[in-house]
Design an enzyme around this catalytic site. Structure first.
Site, PDB file in Angstrom:
ATOM      1  NE  ARG A 136      -2.755  -7.884  -3.711  1.00  0.00           N
ATOM      2  CZ  ARG A 136      -3.507  -8.116  -2.654  1.00  0.00           C
ATOM      3  NH1 ARG A 136      -2.954  -8.172  -1.468  1.00  0.00           N
ATOM      4  NH2 ARG A 136      -4.788  -8.334  -2.786  1.00  0.00           N
ATOM      5  CG  HIS A 152      -1.937  -0.985   1.370  1.00  0.00           C
ATOM      6  ND1 HIS A 152      -2.143  -1.718   2.524  1.00  0.00           N
ATOM      7  CD2 HIS A 152      -2.868  -1.416   0.498  1.00  0.00           C
ATOM      8  CE1 HIS A 152      -3.155  -2.549   2.345  1.00  0.00           C
ATOM      9  NE2 HIS A 152      -3.617  -2.387   1.118  1.00  0.00           N
ATOM     10  CE  LYS A 158     -12.375  -6.958   2.136  1.00  0.00           C
ATOM     11  NZ  LYS A 158     -11.157  -6.442   1.487  1.00  0.00           N
ATOM     12  CB  SER A 198      -4.462  -6.191   5.072  1.00  0.00           C
ATOM     13  OG  SER A 198      -4.061  -4.962   4.536  1.00  0.00           O
TER      14      SER A 198
HETATM   15  O1  PNS Z   1      -8.911  -2.757   0.759  1.00  0.00           O
HETATM   16  P1  PNS Z   1     -10.237  -3.227   0.228  1.00  0.00           P
HETATM   17  O2  PNS Z   1     -11.064  -3.816   1.344  1.00  0.00           O
HETATM   18  O3  PNS Z   1     -10.097  -4.156  -0.928  1.00  0.00           O
HETATM   19  O4  PNS Z   1     -10.988  -1.911  -0.296  1.00  0.00           O
HETATM   20  C1  PNS Z   1     -12.294  -2.015  -0.822  1.00  0.00           C
HETATM   21  C2  PNS Z   1     -12.908  -0.623  -1.005  1.00  0.00           C
HETATM   22  C3  PNS Z   1     -12.924   0.158   0.284  1.00  0.00           C
HETATM   23  C4  PNS Z   1     -12.089   0.139  -2.036  1.00  0.00           C
HETATM   24  C5  PNS Z   1     -14.347  -0.836  -1.549  1.00  0.00           C
HETATM   25  O5  PNS Z   1     -14.991  -1.771  -0.734  1.00  0.00           O
HETATM   26  C6  PNS Z   1     -15.168   0.443  -1.575  1.00  0.00           C
HETATM   27  O6  PNS Z   1     -14.943   1.310  -2.382  1.00  0.00           O
HETATM   28  N1  PNS Z   1     -16.137   0.542  -0.631  1.00  0.00           N
HETATM   29  C7  PNS Z   1     -16.995   1.705  -0.514  1.00  0.00           C
HETATM   30  C8  PNS Z   1     -18.434   1.364  -0.917  1.00  0.00           C
HETATM   31  C9  PNS Z   1     -18.602   1.459  -2.409  1.00  0.00           C
HETATM   32  O7  PNS Z   1     -18.529   2.521  -2.986  1.00  0.00           O
HETATM   33  N2  PNS Z   1     -18.793   0.285  -3.062  1.00  0.00           N
HETATM   34  C10 PNS Z   1     -18.904   0.209  -4.506  1.00  0.00           C
HETATM   35  C11 PNS Z   1     -20.302   0.371  -4.998  1.00  0.00           C
HETATM   36  S1  PNS Z   1     -21.456  -0.718  -4.224  1.00  0.00           S
END
Ligand code: PNS
Length: 159
Positions: free
Chosen positions: A91, A18, A42, A129
């Protein structure tokens, strides 16, 4: 116009992968806002405050990086922050499939935002993570996986 990018994620916790994406993005955009999702499904180990604090501490030396938590839709957070770009790290091909779908959904929700994919440096391609937490649970050595300054903070959770 200032080019503002959002780098969203759970960051539970931030890894060296990150951090590498944040550093590289900070050279491409005027401002990078690291958005820490609070209400993801999560079941995070670290609180939003802990995650924000860890990211702030390891990005303190990068002048154009800000860190904030957010709830709700990413496109709404991007709008509130006047960002036009969403940064995602990739990745593996497996990451791509999910991220491609997410980018198209975000585009459908608001066509003003572009998702920019940044490939991980190969030396970080196996770090996640989840792996960091699993290793920390077994009291494994986290050197090289996460910034050295937050290793103690992570290990404390697993005492
Ligand atoms: O590190 P992660 O958990 O893979 O990140 C995921 C993240 C936070 C980028 C994604 O879950 C997100 O954008 N969540 C916010 C809610 C949202 O806008 N979802 C998409 C449309 S439903």
């Amino acid at each position: 116009m200032e080019r503002i990018a959002i780098y969203p994620g759970s960051f539970d916790p931030i890894t060296n992968g990150h951090l590498d994406v944040i550093c590289r993005a900070s050279r491409l955009y005027d401002k990078v806002i690291v958005g820490v999702l609070c209400n993801g499904g999560k079941n995070p180990v670290f609180t939003p405050e802990e995650r924000v604090d860890m990211i702030r501490s390891v990005t303190a030396g990068i002048g154009n990086v800000e860190v904030e938590s957010f709830t709700g839709l990413l496109v709404e957070f991007a709008k509130a922050k006047d960002a036009t770009v969403i940064i995602k790290g990739l990745r593996t091909v497996a990451d791509f499939e999910y991220e491609f779908q997410m980018a198209l959904l975000n585009k459908a929700l608001n066509p003003e935002y572009e998702t920019m994919f940044m490939m991980t440096d190969t030396k970080y391609s196996y770090i996640s993570s989840s792996m960091v937490k699993e290793l920390a649970g077994f009291k494994g050595d986290l050197t090289g996986l996460v910034p050295g300054s937050i290793i103690n903070k992570i290990q404390e959770k697993y005492k």
